[in-house]
Design an enzyme around this catalytic site. Structure first.
Site, PDB file in Angstrom:
ATOM      1  N   CYS A  53       7.932  -4.868 -11.176  1.00  0.00           N
ATOM      2  CA  CYS A  53       7.668  -6.006  -9.929  1.00  0.00           C
ATOM      3  C   CYS A  53       8.523  -7.210 -10.305  1.00  0.00           C
ATOM      4  O   CYS A  53       8.916  -7.627  -9.410  1.00  0.00           O
ATOM      5  CB  CYS A  53       6.224  -6.086  -9.687  1.00  0.00           C
ATOM      6  SG  CYS A  53       5.159  -4.852  -9.414  1.00  0.00           S
ATOM      7  N   ARG A 130       2.377  -0.133  -3.918  1.00  0.00           N
ATOM      8  CA  ARG A 130       3.740  -0.443  -3.865  1.00  0.00           C
ATOM      9  C   ARG A 130       4.524   0.036  -2.553  1.00  0.00           C
ATOM     10  O   ARG A 130       5.444   0.491  -2.470  1.00  0.00           O
ATOM     11  CB  ARG A 130       4.318   0.351  -5.179  1.00  0.00           C
ATOM     12  CG  ARG A 130       4.081   0.069  -6.436  1.00  0.00           C
ATOM     13  CD  ARG A 130       4.480  -1.164  -6.854  1.00  0.00           C
ATOM     14  NE  ARG A 130       5.777  -1.191  -6.715  1.00  0.00           N
ATOM     15  CZ  ARG A 130       6.942  -0.719  -7.431  1.00  0.00           C
ATOM     16  NH1 ARG A 130       6.496  -0.189  -8.586  1.00  0.00           N
ATOM     17  NH2 ARG A 130       8.184  -1.075  -7.191  1.00  0.00           N
TER      18      ARG A 130
END
Length: 210
Positions: A53, A130
């Site tokens: 991330c 996600r």
């Protein structure tokens, strides 16, 4: 986040209108409906200070001007607290010398994640968060992508997807596999018997990009 809490958990689909919510972010309180009138990419990640991330946020920050030029805002989300978000943003700036110019929503109760279907209603953690939502100026979901926690998203693909959605909204055309801005596009297939008999490639006909 009362509006989000009223939405039944379950994956939102293309064509669905996004549920509104208000939450704290790294840029102050934000309502999702504040973004009406422009495109928005609303994307979630499992947690702050995670390596995959972090690379995504760095890349998105470095491409912020390209999204802005296309009339599109960015909005991130994770289950971590606002204080963790702020610490992570500061760490990214110190390590990579890049500022995160878009807000990051806190969702410690996972209420927004559940409402948007980013995670299953029975999930006990955020490992599956996600997902990216491409939301049009009317607040309608036009495309989604979902990645596992160990595979990073492509910012180039996000830009390509956005460009394709905007082009097909503006013109009565289709975009072929691997299309990039400026490439030829596909004509809408002919529906009359006369057109079908006259054109051998009636079902897959490339034309110049308008």
């Amino acid at each position: 986040m009362s509006d989000a809490l009223q939405v039944k958990s379950g994956s939102l689909r293309i064509g669905d209108r996004t549920p509104d919510f208000e939450a704290r972010t790294t840029h102050g309180p934000v309502k999702l409906s504040d973004y009406r009138g422009r495109w928005l990419i609303f994307f979630s990640h499992p947690a702050d200070f995670t390596p995959v991330c972090t690379t995504e946020f760095v890349a998105l920050a470095r491409h912020q001007d390209k999204f802005e030029a296309m009339g599109c805002a960015l909005l991130g989300l994770s289950v971590d607290s606002l204080y963790a978000h702020l610490a992570w943003v500061r760490a990214i700036e110190d390590r990579f010398e890049v500022k995160i110019p878009f807000p990051i929503v806190e969702d410690p109760s996972m209420a927004i994640g559940h409402a948007f279907g980013m995670i299953d209603e029975n999930a006990s953690d955020s490992a599956a968060m996600r997902t990216s939502y491409f939301i049009d100026p009317e607040g309608v979901i036009r495309a989604t992508t979902c990645y596992p926690h160990n595979v990073g998203r492509s910012v180039d693909e996000m830009l390509r997807m956005l460009a394709a959605l905007q082009l097909t909204d503006a013109q009565d055309v289709l975009t072929p596999e691997g299309w990039q801005p400026g490439d030829d596009v596909l004509a809408i297939p002919a529906l009359s018997d006369q057109d079908i008999s006259r054109e051998e490639d009636w079902f897959c006909h490339l034309v110049k990009n308008p």
